[in-house]
Enzyme design. Structure first.
Site, PDB file in Angstrom:
ATOM      1  NE  ARG A 120     -30.540  35.431  17.559  1.00  0.00           N
ATOM      2  CZ  ARG A 120     -30.272  34.139  17.728  1.00  0.00           C
ATOM      3  NH1 ARG A 120     -30.540  33.558  18.886  1.00  0.00           N
ATOM      4  NH2 ARG A 120     -29.744  33.449  16.762  1.00  0.00           N
ATOM      5  NE  ARG A 154     -25.760  31.482  18.863  1.00  0.00           N
ATOM      6  CZ  ARG A 154     -25.970  31.962  17.639  1.00  0.00           C
ATOM      7  NH1 ARG A 154     -25.521  31.298  16.571  1.00  0.00           N
ATOM      8  NH2 ARG A 154     -26.623  33.091  17.464  1.00  0.00           N
ATOM      9  CE  LYS A 170     -27.506  34.217   8.901  1.00  0.00           C
ATOM     10  NZ  LYS A 170     -28.751  33.922   9.671  1.00  0.00           N
ATOM     11  NE  ARG A 228     -28.190  27.869  16.801  1.00  0.00           N
ATOM     12  CZ  ARG A 228     -28.176  28.989  16.108  1.00  0.00           C
ATOM     13  NH1 ARG A 228     -27.712  28.998  14.874  1.00  0.00           N
ATOM     14  NH2 ARG A 228     -28.655  30.095  16.633  1.00  0.00           N
ATOM     15  NE  ARG A 248     -27.301  39.934  12.190  1.00  0.00           N
ATOM     16  CZ  ARG A 248     -26.854  38.698  12.386  1.00  0.00           C
ATOM     17  NH1 ARG A 248     -25.753  38.299  11.817  1.00  0.00           N
ATOM     18  NH2 ARG A 248     -27.533  37.893  13.132  1.00  0.00           N
TER      19      ARG A 248
HETATM   20  P1  AP5 Z   1     -28.038  27.528  11.592  1.00  0.00           P
HETATM   21  O1  AP5 Z   1     -27.380  27.036  10.356  1.00  0.00           O
HETATM   22  O2  AP5 Z   1     -27.239  27.535  12.855  1.00  0.00           O
HETATM   23  O3  AP5 Z   1     -28.723  28.953  11.312  1.00  0.00           O
HETATM   24  P2  AP5 Z   1     -28.085  30.389  11.097  1.00  0.00           P
HETATM   25  O4  AP5 Z   1     -28.824  31.032   9.990  1.00  0.00           O
HETATM   26  O5  AP5 Z   1     -26.590  30.307  10.963  1.00  0.00           O
HETATM   27  O6  AP5 Z   1     -28.532  31.024  12.470  1.00  0.00           O
HETATM   28  P3  AP5 Z   1     -27.842  31.984  13.541  1.00  0.00           P
HETATM   29  O7  AP5 Z   1     -28.735  31.981  14.736  1.00  0.00           O
HETATM   30  O8  AP5 Z   1     -26.395  31.620  13.775  1.00  0.00           O
HETATM   31  O9  AP5 Z   1     -27.940  33.324  12.854  1.00  0.00           O
HETATM   32  P4  AP5 Z   1     -27.980  34.664  13.535  1.00  0.00           P
HETATM   33  O10 AP5 Z   1     -27.925  35.469  12.328  1.00  0.00           O
HETATM   34  O11 AP5 Z   1     -29.048  34.983  14.460  1.00  0.00           O
HETATM   35  O12 AP5 Z   1     -26.728  34.594  14.558  1.00  0.00           O
HETATM   36  P5  AP5 Z   1     -25.258  35.156  14.475  1.00  0.00           P
HETATM   37  O13 AP5 Z   1     -24.372  34.185  15.125  1.00  0.00           O
HETATM   38  O14 AP5 Z   1     -24.921  35.635  13.103  1.00  0.00           O
HETATM   39  O15 AP5 Z   1     -29.375  26.660  11.816  1.00  0.00           O
HETATM   40  C1  AP5 Z   1     -30.188  26.878  12.962  1.00  0.00           C
HETATM   41  C2  AP5 Z   1     -30.716  25.515  13.472  1.00  0.00           C
HETATM   42  O16 AP5 Z   1     -31.617  24.979  12.508  1.00  0.00           O
HETATM   43  C3  AP5 Z   1     -29.608  24.453  13.650  1.00  0.00           C
HETATM   44  O17 AP5 Z   1     -29.916  23.664  14.782  1.00  0.00           O
HETATM   45  C4  AP5 Z   1     -29.694  23.614  12.362  1.00  0.00           C
HETATM   46  O18 AP5 Z   1     -29.305  22.258  12.574  1.00  0.00           O
HETATM   47  C5  AP5 Z   1     -31.174  23.716  12.020  1.00  0.00           C
HETATM   48  N1  AP5 Z   1     -31.420  23.723  10.582  1.00  0.00           N
HETATM   49  C6  AP5 Z   1     -30.694  24.326   9.602  1.00  0.00           C
HETATM   50  N2  AP5 Z   1     -31.259  24.137   8.396  1.00  0.00           N
HETATM   51  C7  AP5 Z   1     -32.396  23.407   8.625  1.00  0.00           C
HETATM   52  C8  AP5 Z   1     -33.414  22.882   7.765  1.00  0.00           C
HETATM   53  N3  AP5 Z   1     -33.384  23.084   6.433  1.00  0.00           N
HETATM   54  N4  AP5 Z   1     -34.427  22.183   8.344  1.00  0.00           N
HETATM   55  C9  AP5 Z   1     -34.472  21.977   9.690  1.00  0.00           C
HETATM   56  N5  AP5 Z   1     -33.523  22.450  10.553  1.00  0.00           N
HETATM   57  C10 AP5 Z   1     -32.498  23.156  10.016  1.00  0.00           C
HETATM   58  O19 AP5 Z   1     -25.399  36.469  15.370  1.00  0.00           O
HETATM   59  C11 AP5 Z   1     -25.578  36.406  16.761  1.00  0.00           C
HETATM   60  C12 AP5 Z   1     -25.603  37.821  17.321  1.00  0.00           C
HETATM   61  O20 AP5 Z   1     -24.350  38.483  17.069  1.00  0.00           O
HETATM   62  C13 AP5 Z   1     -26.653  38.757  16.720  1.00  0.00           C
HETATM   63  O21 AP5 Z   1     -27.909  38.625  17.348  1.00  0.00           O
HETATM   64  C14 AP5 Z   1     -26.007  40.137  16.960  1.00  0.00           C
HETATM   65  O22 AP5 Z   1     -26.164  40.541  18.308  1.00  0.00           O
HETATM   66  C15 AP5 Z   1     -24.534  39.859  16.730  1.00  0.00           C
HETATM   67  N6  AP5 Z   1     -24.125  40.049  15.317  1.00  0.00           N
HETATM   68  C16 AP5 Z   1     -23.613  39.098  14.481  1.00  0.00           C
HETATM   69  N7  AP5 Z   1     -23.339  39.630  13.284  1.00  0.00           N
HETATM   70  C17 AP5 Z   1     -23.690  40.938  13.348  1.00  0.00           C
HETATM   71  C18 AP5 Z   1     -23.660  42.001  12.414  1.00  0.00           C
HETATM   72  N8  AP5 Z   1     -23.220  41.831  11.149  1.00  0.00           N
HETATM   73  N9  AP5 Z   1     -24.120  43.215  12.815  1.00  0.00           N
HETATM   74  C19 AP5 Z   1     -24.554  43.409  14.086  1.00  0.00           C
HETATM   75  N10 AP5 Z   1     -24.615  42.458  15.026  1.00  0.00           N
HETATM   76  C20 AP5 Z   1     -24.187  41.211  14.655  1.00  0.00           C
END
Ligand code: AP5
Length: 207
Positions: A163, A152, A15, A124, A90
């Site tokens: 997660r 992270r 994402k 990552r 979410r």
């Molecule tokens: P990346 O683009 O970083 O993936 P992402 O989908 O953004 O992953 P996140 O881990 O950031 O999502 P998340 O939803 O768990 O975390 P968030 O920060 O929102 O890609 C991942 C890796 O893969 C990278 O190294 C990239 O280079 C590689 N990659 C990408 N595309 C690729 C491809 N096609 N092929 C190969 N490699 C690829 O949330 C963190 C925490 O915050 C949650 O656990 C929760 O505790 C809290 N939180 C956040 N939002 C909420 C909410 N709305 N409600 C409740 N809690 C929340």
């Protein structure tokens, strides 16, 4: 297009990586609740102190906290023509609250199976200065940046499994919810970063 776009998918689906092209194409600002929470944690604010434990355990932060955060952010002037939500909503209560605040016109769901997720997340690395996302194998950083990249705290195998479990229990049903509203577009997220970007760009052009 009017209204906001939601970028939807499991942790590590890509994402954050794909948000860039959508921002470029639509001019809508990216709102990542994960980035906002991490910034609050590093500042040691009240919100950060409340969110830290949930994030480090791989659990979702409570809905009321997240909804309050989004209500405040959407009052800012750059949000008036819609935004790109990354990692929000979410849960169904978050989506219901959002529908009372702003119009969601499209949901782009990046679909990646669980078996690919752990590798993506554990490899990552982030650039703390620019926010750019790298991967040790799939998007290696240039050598001059290697020393300043960070991992992270929640990017370890044990937390990723939590997660993923939170995603399947609380977030995935929201995909069906948006699909029933007729605004969900599914993208195959298993190709290379460039291949997925092409599919995302195609989906955005058709909105
Ligand atoms: P990346 O683009 O970083 O993936 P992402 O989908 O953004 O992953 P996140 O881990 O950031 O999502 P998340 O939803 O768990 O975390 P968030 O920060 O929102 O890609 C991942 C890796 O893969 C990278 O190294 C990239 O280079 C590689 N990659 C990408 N595309 C690729 C491809 N096609 N092929 C190969 N490699 C690829 O949330 C963190 C925490 O915050 C949650 O656990 C929760 O505790 C809290 N939180 C956040 N939002 C909420 C909410 N709305 N409600 C409740 N809690 C929340």
């Amino acid at each position: 297009m009017r209204g906001s776009i939601v970028l939807f998918g499991p942790p590590g689906a890509g994402k954050g990586t794909q948000a860039e092209i959508i921002v470029e194409m639509t001019g809508k600002p990216q709102i990542s609740t994960g980035d906002m929470l991490r910034s609050a944690v590093s500042q040691g604010s009240e919100l950060g102190l409340e969110a830290k434990g949930y994030m480090e355990s791989g659990l979702l932060v409570p809905d009321q906290v997240i909804i309050g955060l989004i209500e405040d952010r959407l009052r800012e002037s750059d949000a008036s023509n819609g935004v790109l939500f990354d990692g929000f909503p979410r849960t169904i209560p978050q989506a219901e609250a959002l529908s009372g605040i702003t119009e969601v016109s499209a949901v782009i769901s990046i679909e990646v199976p669980d078996e690919d997720i752990v590798n993506r997340i554990v490899g990552r690395r982030m650039d703390p200065e620019t926010g750019e996302i790298f991967h040790v194998s799939f998007k290696p950083p240039p050598p001059e940046l290697e020393n300043r990249l960070v991992q992270r705290k929640d990017d370890n195998e044990e937390t990723v499994r939590m997660r993923l479990s939170a995603y399947h229990d609380q977030t995935k049903p929201l995909g069906d919810w948006y699909s029933n509203m007729g605004i969900l577009t599914k993208i195959d997220g298993t190709g290379s970063i460039q291949e997925v970007s092409q599919s995302v760009a195609k989906a955005v052009r058709s909105l």
